[in-house]
Design an enzyme around this catalytic site. Structure first.
Site, PDB file in Angstrom:
ATOM      1  N   LYS A   1     -22.395 -24.904  37.957  1.00 10.84           N
ATOM      2  CA  LYS A   1     -23.374 -24.862  39.048  1.00 10.84           C
ATOM      3  C   LYS A   1     -23.127 -26.005  40.032  1.00 10.84           C
ATOM      4  CE  LYS A   1     -27.092 -22.512  36.558  1.00 10.84           C
ATOM      5  NZ  LYS A   1     -26.300 -22.074  35.399  1.00 10.84           N
TER       6      LYS A   1
ATOM      7  N   ASP B   1     -51.552 -46.128  35.664  1.00 10.36           N
ATOM      8  CA  ASP B   1     -51.536 -46.361  34.223  1.00 10.36           C
ATOM      9  C   ASP B   1     -51.795 -47.843  33.970  1.00 10.36           C
ATOM     10  OD1 ASP B   1     -50.783 -43.672  33.507  1.00 10.36           O
ATOM     11  OD2 ASP B   1     -48.778 -44.140  34.243  1.00 10.36           O
TER      12      ASP B   1
ATOM     13  N   ARG C   1     -49.047 -38.882  46.666  1.00 14.34           N
ATOM     14  CA  ARG C   1     -48.554 -40.071  45.978  1.00 14.34           C
ATOM     15  C   ARG C   1     -49.422 -41.285  46.327  1.00 14.34           C
ATOM     16  NH1 ARG C   1     -45.146 -39.313  41.944  1.00 14.34           N
ATOM     17  NH2 ARG C   1     -44.089 -41.304  42.374  1.00 14.34           N
TER      18      ARG C   1
END
Length: 500
Positions: A236, A355, A312
């Site tokens: 590919k 986080d 984002r």
């Protein structure tokens, strides 16, 4: 092809002589790659001998192109060629000869691409025979993605082949490779939303290897030489290099169903199976779900903040939210420390969520710490919604929720908080920093070395029978991340070099 074919209108700058009849041996060469090779030969003014012609003796090739790995073993190569007629006087070269000829637009000399007269491999060096797996065995393999990393015994571990041993930041800015990465990423994303996590992981691992390879890819051989890139993906890559696109992308990614599944799996709390079920019920838009869908509480929140969650989060906003959590944690217990982990710690310019890891001394009872922190954050207005429920008197260590900074036009953001004890700081910090691919790789390396690595600890002396652990072993002291790298025989990689 059933007939010997020649290029209809060879250009003045033809690569190949008209007298050069080329047969590409299909052994170890995929169909698409074979088709690409033959089309390039024709484009270069050469002749292609088809498989049926060679088998019947109708065609007499003057040059045979074989997979490069066959050049290393003359006996195995001879066995393959014996199946065809009129091969005795043919020149044999590897596929790299063809790739280099195309690359440099020059018919390369055969000498550097001929078979090596080396003795046969020992039986131990040959690829292992494929074994049939039970349904349970296949399920175990599918659930343990790390098994697609290099396989090796304890005595012959090649640490450098593991992603965790390599920096993710090496030459990731090579512009020439970006089109390859973009096309493969489309397939990785499409298979993920369709629930084919095994293939999605395979493409993700190949993309990571390409980012780290440190060279511009210009041929199939360049790609297949990379760890984690097999024949099919390398084919590919070559198709992308030759045509600038990948036909598989339009087949897999651009149909209406895939677009609907992508829309639905972008809702927080919605996985491939739920998205598929909604699609089968005839739902195609977010409005369909709002009007007729049956959603869990978490999915309702995900749908409510759909656009906010897709955007984002700038690093400066991540830092501001992290600081608020840190201040609140210290107000509850001064010995608590907060660290921003995840993609922020890996140095990303923006993040998908925030986080925060809270570390406590071992002697402090973790009971109520997280619930008290969350209650304070809610009272301050920072946390707006819960995606998991935390018991007030519970002993939970993980929270998932939604937060929003005060002020106008502030977005709702995903917030995860993890509570860990100081004795587990090293493994926990590594685990919650990621990336997911880095974590899978380093855990597999630990397993290959007779160890076991989790977010809690590194254990040595592990005894396994296949995937089953027979003996829990002993804890290896790992006060920080560097001690984990050292125990596994790895050079230390800072967080920004773990974004695989």
């Amino acid at each position: 092809m059933n007939k010997q074919v020649t290029a209809k209108e060879p250009t003045k700058a033809s690569l190949f002589s008209k007298n050069l009849s080329i047969f590409v041996l299909p052994i170890l060469i995929g169909k698409k790659r074979l088709s690409l090779f033959e089309s390039q030969i024709l484009k270069g003014g050469g002749k292609v001998c088809s498989l049926s012609q060679v088998k019947s003796g109708e065609a007499n090739p003057t040059l045979i192109v074989v997979e490069d790995s066959l050049l290393q073993n003359s006996k195995i190569l001879e066995q393959h060629l014996k199946a065809y007629k009129n091969m005795g006087s043919c020149t044999v070269v590897g596929t790299k000869w063809l790739s280099d000829s195309i690359k440099f637009h020059k018919c390369m000399s055969f000498e550097n691409y001929k078979p090596h007269n080396q003795p046969s491999y020992d039986e131990d060096c040959l690829p292992p025979k494929k074994q049939k797996l039970s349904e349970q065995g296949r399920e175990n393999l599918s659930n343990n993605f790390a098994l697609s990393e290099p396989s090796c015994s304890k005595e012959t571990i090649e640490v450098e082949k593991f992603a965790c041993s390599q920096s993710s930041s090496v030459n990731t800015s090579l512009e020439e490779n970006k089109i390859v990465i973009q096309e493969l990423q489309k397939l990785a994303d499409a298979f993920r939303i369709k629930g084919d996590t095994w293939r999605s992981h395979g493409y993700t691992k190949a993309i990571s290897a390409i980012k780290r390879c440190g060279k511009v890819l210009s041929s199939y051989e360049d790609a297949v030489s990379l760890p984690g890139v097999g024949d099919k993906i390398a084919s590919k890559v070559w198709e992308i290099l030759e045509t600038g696109r990948l036909r598989k992308v339009s087949e897999v990614c651009e149909d209406s169903k895939t677009k609907v599944l992508q829309l639905f799996t972008n809702i927080w709390g919605v996985g491939p199976s739920t998205a598929e079920a909604w699609y089968l019920q005839g739902f195609c838009t977010l409005d369909d779900l709002k009007e007729k869908g049956t959603l869990t509480k978490q999915q309702q929140i995900g749908l409510k903040y759909y656009q906010d969650f897709l955007e984002r989060i700038p690093r400066i906003e991540v830092e501001e939210i992290g600081e608020l959590v840190s201040v609140m944690a210290k107000s509850i217990q001064p010995q608590l420390t907060a660290t921003l982990v995840g993609s922020y710690r890996r140095g990303k310019e923006s993040c998908g969520d925030i986080d925060v890891m809270i570390c406590k001394p071992d002697h402090l009872d973790s009971k109520n710490i997280l619930s008290q922190l969350l209650e304070s954050l809610k009272n301050s207005g920072l946390i707006t919604d819960d995606l998991v429920s935390i018991e007030k008197d519970g002993n939970e260590r993980k929270y998932l929720g939604v937060c929003q900074l005060p002020g106008e036009n502030k977005k709702h953001r995903r917030l995860d908080i993890f509570l860990v004890q100081k004795s587990e700081l090293g493994p926990a910090l590594m685990h919650y920093t990621g990336s997911a691919l880095f974590n899978r790789s380093i855990r597999l390396l630990a397993a290959k070395k007779g160890m076991s690595l989790s977010e809690h600890s590194l254990h040595g002396g592990i005894v396994r029978e296949g995937l089953k652990v027979l003996n829990g072993g002993y804890i290896i002291p790992t006060p920080d991340e560097k001690s984990i790298f050292e125990a596994l025989g790895l050079a230390y990689r800072p967080p920004e070099e773990r974004d695989h």
